[in-house]
Write a protein that holds these residues in place. Structure first.
Motif, PDB file in Angstrom:
ATOM      1  N   LYS A   1      95.594  48.856  77.260  1.00 18.07           N
ATOM      2  CA  LYS A   1      95.654  50.314  77.293  1.00 18.07           C
ATOM      3  C   LYS A   1      95.773  50.853  75.868  1.00 18.07           C
ATOM      4  CE  LYS A   1      97.921  50.735  81.794  1.00 18.07           C
ATOM      5  NZ  LYS A   1      99.135  51.228  82.504  1.00 18.07           N
ATOM      6  N   LEU A   2      95.203  52.010  75.664  1.00 16.30           N
ATOM      7  CA  LEU A   2      95.287  52.652  74.353  1.00 16.30           C
ATOM      8  C   LEU A   2      96.750  52.887  73.976  1.00 16.30           C
ATOM      9  CD1 LEU A   2      92.966  53.611  72.460  1.00 16.30           C
ATOM     10  CD2 LEU A   2      93.422  55.925  73.269  1.00 16.30           C
ATOM     11  N   ALA A   3      97.571  53.254  74.949  1.00 18.50           N
ATOM     12  CA  ALA A   3      98.993  53.513  74.680  1.00 18.50           C
ATOM     13  C   ALA A   3      99.709  52.269  74.188  1.00 18.50           C
ATOM     14  CB  ALA A   3      99.675  54.050  75.940  1.00 18.50           C
ATOM     15  N   ASP A   4      99.258  51.096  74.657  1.00 19.04           N
ATOM     16  CA  ASP A   4      99.906  49.847  74.248  1.00 19.04           C
ATOM     17  C   ASP A   4      99.616  49.507  72.794  1.00 19.04           C
ATOM     18  OD1 ASP A   4     101.007  49.557  76.748  1.00 19.04           O
ATOM     19  OD2 ASP A   4      99.403  48.265  77.499  1.00 19.04           O
ATOM     20  N   ASN A   5      98.657  50.200  72.200  1.00 19.66           N
ATOM     21  CA  ASN A   5      98.388  50.053  70.767  1.00 19.66           C
ATOM     22  C   ASN A   5      98.766  51.324  70.019  1.00 19.66           C
ATOM     23  OD1 ASN A   5      97.406  48.227  68.723  1.00 19.66           O
ATOM     24  ND2 ASN A   5      95.598  49.531  68.501  1.00 19.66           N
ATOM     25  N   ARG A   6      99.716  52.084  70.622  1.00 19.06           N
ATOM     26  CA  ARG A   6     100.233  53.316  70.033  1.00 19.06           C
ATOM     27  C   ARG A   6      99.122  54.311  69.701  1.00 19.06           C
ATOM     28  NH1 ARG A   6     105.005  50.962  65.973  1.00 19.06           N
ATOM     29  NH2 ARG A   6     106.140  49.807  67.598  1.00 19.06           N
ATOM     30  N   TYR A   7      98.128  54.353  70.564  1.00 15.96           N
ATOM     31  CA  TYR A   7      96.995  55.275  70.435  1.00 15.96           C
ATOM     32  C   TYR A   7      96.258  55.130  69.102  1.00 15.96           C
ATOM     33  CZ  TYR A   7      98.228  57.339  74.848  1.00 15.96           C
ATOM     34  OH  TYR A   7      98.477  57.516  76.171  1.00 15.96           O
ATOM     35  N   ARG A   8      96.311  53.933  68.565  1.00 10.32           N
ATOM     36  CA  ARG A   8      95.485  53.630  67.400  1.00 10.32           C
ATOM     37  C   ARG A   8      94.203  52.976  67.891  1.00 10.32           C
ATOM     38  NH1 ARG A   8      99.990  50.298  64.165  1.00 10.32           N
ATOM     39  NH2 ARG A   8      99.976  49.378  66.250  1.00 10.32           N
ATOM     40  N   TYR A   9      93.064  53.437  67.367  1.00 11.22           N
ATOM     41  CA  TYR A   9      91.790  52.881  67.816  1.00 11.22           C
ATOM     42  C   TYR A   9      91.400  51.701  66.935  1.00 11.22           C
ATOM     43  CZ  TYR A   9      87.164  52.815  69.946  1.00 11.22           C
ATOM     44  OH  TYR A   9      86.023  52.425  70.618  1.00 11.22           O
ATOM     45  N   ARG A  10      90.199  51.198  67.141  1.00 14.81           N
ATOM     46  CA  ARG A  10      89.745  50.007  66.428  1.00 14.81           C
ATOM     47  C   ARG A  10      89.706  50.249  64.921  1.00 14.81           C
ATOM     48  NH1 ARG A  10      84.790  47.210  67.876  1.00 14.81           N
ATOM     49  NH2 ARG A  10      83.609  49.160  67.895  1.00 14.81           N
ATOM     50  N   GLU A  11      90.253  49.323  64.191  1.00 16.29           N
ATOM     51  CA  GLU A  11      90.341  49.464  62.736  1.00 16.29           C
ATOM     52  C   GLU A  11      88.944  49.579  62.121  1.00 16.29           C
ATOM     53  OE1 GLU A  11      92.365  47.210  58.865  1.00 16.29           O
ATOM     54  OE2 GLU A  11      92.699  46.463  60.925  1.00 16.29           O
ATOM     55  N   GLY A  12      88.768  50.612  61.278  1.00 17.40           N
ATOM     56  CA  GLY A  12      87.511  50.799  60.584  1.00 17.40           C
ATOM     57  C   GLY A  12      86.427  51.471  61.408  1.00 17.40           C
ATOM     58  N   VAL A  13      86.761  51.861  62.657  1.00 13.74           N
ATOM     59  CA  VAL A  13      85.779  52.500  63.542  1.00 13.74           C
ATOM     60  C   VAL A  13      86.228  53.925  63.819  1.00 13.74           C
ATOM     61  CG1 VAL A  13      84.653  52.412  65.798  1.00 13.74           C
ATOM     62  CG2 VAL A  13      85.218  50.278  64.604  1.00 13.74           C
ATOM     63  N   PRO A  14      85.350  54.915  63.699  1.00 14.05           N
ATOM     64  CA  PRO A  14      85.758  56.302  63.938  1.00 14.05           C
ATOM     65  C   PRO A  14      86.173  56.518  65.392  1.00 14.05           C
ATOM     66  CG  PRO A  14      83.380  56.165  63.706  1.00 14.05           C
ATOM     67  CD  PRO A  14      83.920  54.822  63.315  1.00 14.05           C
ATOM     68  N   ILE A  15      87.165  57.371  65.594  1.00 18.12           N
ATOM     69  CA  ILE A  15      87.676  57.655  66.930  1.00 18.12           C
ATOM     70  C   ILE A  15      86.606  58.293  67.811  1.00 18.12           C
ATOM     71  CG2 ILE A  15      88.558  59.934  66.296  1.00 18.12           C
ATOM     72  CD1 ILE A  15      90.249  57.381  68.680  1.00 18.12           C
ATOM     73  N   THR A  16      85.584  58.869  67.202  1.00 18.39           N
ATOM     74  CA  THR A  16      84.515  59.476  67.989  1.00 18.39           C
ATOM     75  C   THR A  16      83.791  58.440  68.852  1.00 18.39           C
ATOM     76  OG1 THR A  16      83.105  59.303  66.018  1.00 18.39           O
ATOM     77  CG2 THR A  16      84.111  61.457  66.484  1.00 18.39           C
ATOM     78  N   GLU A  17      83.811  57.166  68.436  1.00 11.45           N
ATOM     79  CA  GLU A  17      83.232  56.116  69.282  1.00 11.45           C
ATOM     80  C   GLU A  17      83.978  56.054  70.613  1.00 11.45           C
ATOM     81  OE1 GLU A  17      82.099  51.659  68.304  1.00 11.45           O
ATOM     82  OE2 GLU A  17      84.143  51.735  69.160  1.00 11.45           O
ATOM     83  N   TYR A  18      85.294  56.176  70.535  1.00 11.02           N
ATOM     84  CA  TYR A  18      86.114  56.152  71.757  1.00 11.02           C
ATOM     85  C   TYR A  18      85.791  57.343  72.647  1.00 11.02           C
ATOM     86  CZ  TYR A  18      90.258  56.925  74.632  1.00 11.02           C
ATOM     87  OH  TYR A  18      91.104  57.185  75.677  1.00 11.02           O
ATOM     88  N   TYR A  19      85.675  58.538  72.069  1.00 14.05           N
ATOM     89  CA  TYR A  19      85.335  59.719  72.857  1.00 14.05           C
ATOM     90  C   TYR A  19      83.992  59.517  73.561  1.00 14.05           C
ATOM     91  CZ  TYR A  19      88.709  61.913  69.594  1.00 14.05           C
ATOM     92  OH  TYR A  19      89.801  62.219  68.830  1.00 14.05           O
ATOM     93  N   TYR A  20      83.018  59.026  72.809  1.00 14.99           N
ATOM     94  CA  TYR A  20      81.681  58.780  73.348  1.00 14.99           C
ATOM     95  C   TYR A  20      81.741  57.776  74.499  1.00 14.99           C
ATOM     96  CZ  TYR A  20      76.665  57.598  73.282  1.00 14.99           C
ATOM     97  OH  TYR A  20      75.340  57.388  73.609  1.00 14.99           O
ATOM     98  N   ASN A  21      82.493  56.696  74.300  1.00 10.95           N
ATOM     99  CA  ASN A  21      82.571  55.649  75.315  1.00 10.95           C
ATOM    100  C   ASN A  21      83.312  56.110  76.568  1.00 10.95           C
ATOM    101  OD1 ASN A  21      81.095  53.873  73.798  1.00 10.95           O
ATOM    102  ND2 ASN A  21      82.861  52.708  73.050  1.00 10.95           N
ATOM    103  N   CYS A  22      84.264  57.026  76.414  1.00  7.06           N
ATOM    104  CA  CYS A  22      84.923  57.592  77.592  1.00  7.06           C
ATOM    105  C   CYS A  22      83.909  58.329  78.460  1.00  7.06           C
ATOM    106  CB  CYS A  22      86.041  58.551  77.180  1.00  7.06           C
ATOM    107  SG  CYS A  22      87.539  57.742  76.585  1.00  7.06           S
TER     108      CYS A  22
END
Length: 384
Positions: free
Chosen positions: A146-167
């Protein structure tokens, strides 16, 4: 008979089933189910699913949960998730409808973990104990965390917009497959769950204005298009607590279809919109909050459209469906109170949702003066 007409036809049955559950009598707590499982159910389950030697541990349940879930781990094997459903508000047909849908999604490349058959070849097993039937399902564990289990930090070196797109992409994938789905066993329709008679009984009479607004909302839904491109099986609980993110690839795997039903695809998209609120909830400037949400949702919709089309005329109804998610949240809160034997009461969070609906404040009040970034989504306590 069309989808909406069928749902209205089924309202009376859904109403009676839900009333029986919330009024109690034969209800049981999550902790009591854990105790029964440890003493009586797990040995049977272990044999049914060949789980001998697995370490089986209960997952902490959220308030109002309807299932007991166990992680099942064993060295050298893939982890699994065991679910024990104990509330009597779903029929066997509805329970089969859920697992068959998940199986269909997985077999067609959907972003879901598979349902594991028992050694009897069944997707669903039932165990009777002391005049109560427990429904058992075993699932593969979703890859990632879960994203919460990583303290809402996304993949290192990857823009958070990738996560929005993938959602957006994962929902688009789900809805694309749903458009080709023909059920064997059926889940309920949205308007078979949420109907005026049920809401009138559930919600305290002191909230007459809210009841009137909810009745208007249901009437508006009944008049919407329920054609193939607009209406089908939906997840109905899309949020970051119900999917894992693979931090190697960014791939999202969606689970917990316990609330899935036939409904408008736009409902899941309204949940997708709400999923972006937390990223900017502390921003005091409403103009900046709106700008962020526009950018976030446009990115998510681009991901969605990479899988299936959605017309702008459909997205124009997003404020209506955000209100529908508020209705679901309000209903769920009152249902939890009834199940737990509590007197109906409104805290700040529930009062906020009610205020938005009663006063026709769109977008959950996120761009309105009612919203305070230092106390997000809270309003003065409503006295019942």
């Amino acid at each position: 008979m069309g989808a909406v007409e069928e749902a209205v036809h089924l309202c009376e049955r859904g109403f009676s089933v839900q009333l029986r559950v919330i009024q109690g009598g034969d209800l049981i707590t999550n902790q009591e189910v854990v105790e029964i499982a440890e003493a009586n159910l797990l040995p049977i389950v272990s044999e049914l699913y060949e789980l001998e030697g697995y370490d089986m541990r209960p997952v902490q349940a959220h308030r109002g949960g309807r299932n007991v879930v166990y992680t099942c781990e064993k060295a050298g094997t893939e982890a699994k998730m065991l679910r024990i459903a104990f509330l009597p508000d779903r029929t066997r047909e509805e329970a089969l409808g859920e697992v068959e849908y998940i199986r269909y999604l997985h077999e067609h490349g959907g972003p879901v973990p598979n349902v594991i058959r028992s050694k009897n070849g069944n997707l669903l097993e039932e165990i009777a104990h002391h005049e109560r039937v427990y429904r058992i399902c075993l699932f593969e564990r979703a890859k990632g965390i879960k994203l919460a289990d990583n303290r809402y930090r996304y993949r290192e070196g990857v823009p958070i917009t990738e996560y929005y797109y993938n959602c957006g992409k994962v929902l688009g994938n789900l809805h694309r497959l749903s458009k080709g789905y023909t059920p064997v066993h059926r889940r309920r329709h949205f308007l078979g769950i949420y109907n005026a008679a049920y809401l009138d009984d559930l919600i305290p009479n002191s909230l007459a204005r809210l009841k009137a607004k909810l009745t208007e909302l249901i009437a508006a839904l009944a008049g919407l298009d329920s054609g193939h491109d607009a209406y089908g099986m939906i997840h109905f609980d899309f949020n970051d607590g119900n999917y894992h993110v693979d931090y190697d690839s960014g791939r999202i795997t969606l689970y917990d279809f316990d609330n899935s039903c036939f409904g408008w695809y736009l409902y899941d998209l309204a949940d997708l919109w709400r999923s972006g609120l937390g990223w900017v909830a502390s921003e005091p400037d409403a103009v900046k909050r709106r700008s962020f949400m526009d950018d976030y949702f446009n990115t998510a919709i681009a991901g969605y459209r990479s899988e299936t089309e959605v017309e702008q005329s459909t997205l124009d109804k997003l404020p209506l469906f955000i209100n529908v998610t508020l209705m679901e949240n309000i209903v769920d809160t009152f249902e939890c109170m009834w199940r737990n034997g509590e007197e109906p009461a409104c805290d700040e969070a529930l009062s906020y949702l009610i205020k938005c609906l009663e006063d026709d404040i769109p977008y959950m009040g996120f761009f309105h003066d009612i919203y305070a970034s230092d106390e997000p989504f809270e309003y003065e306590i409503r006295r019942l």
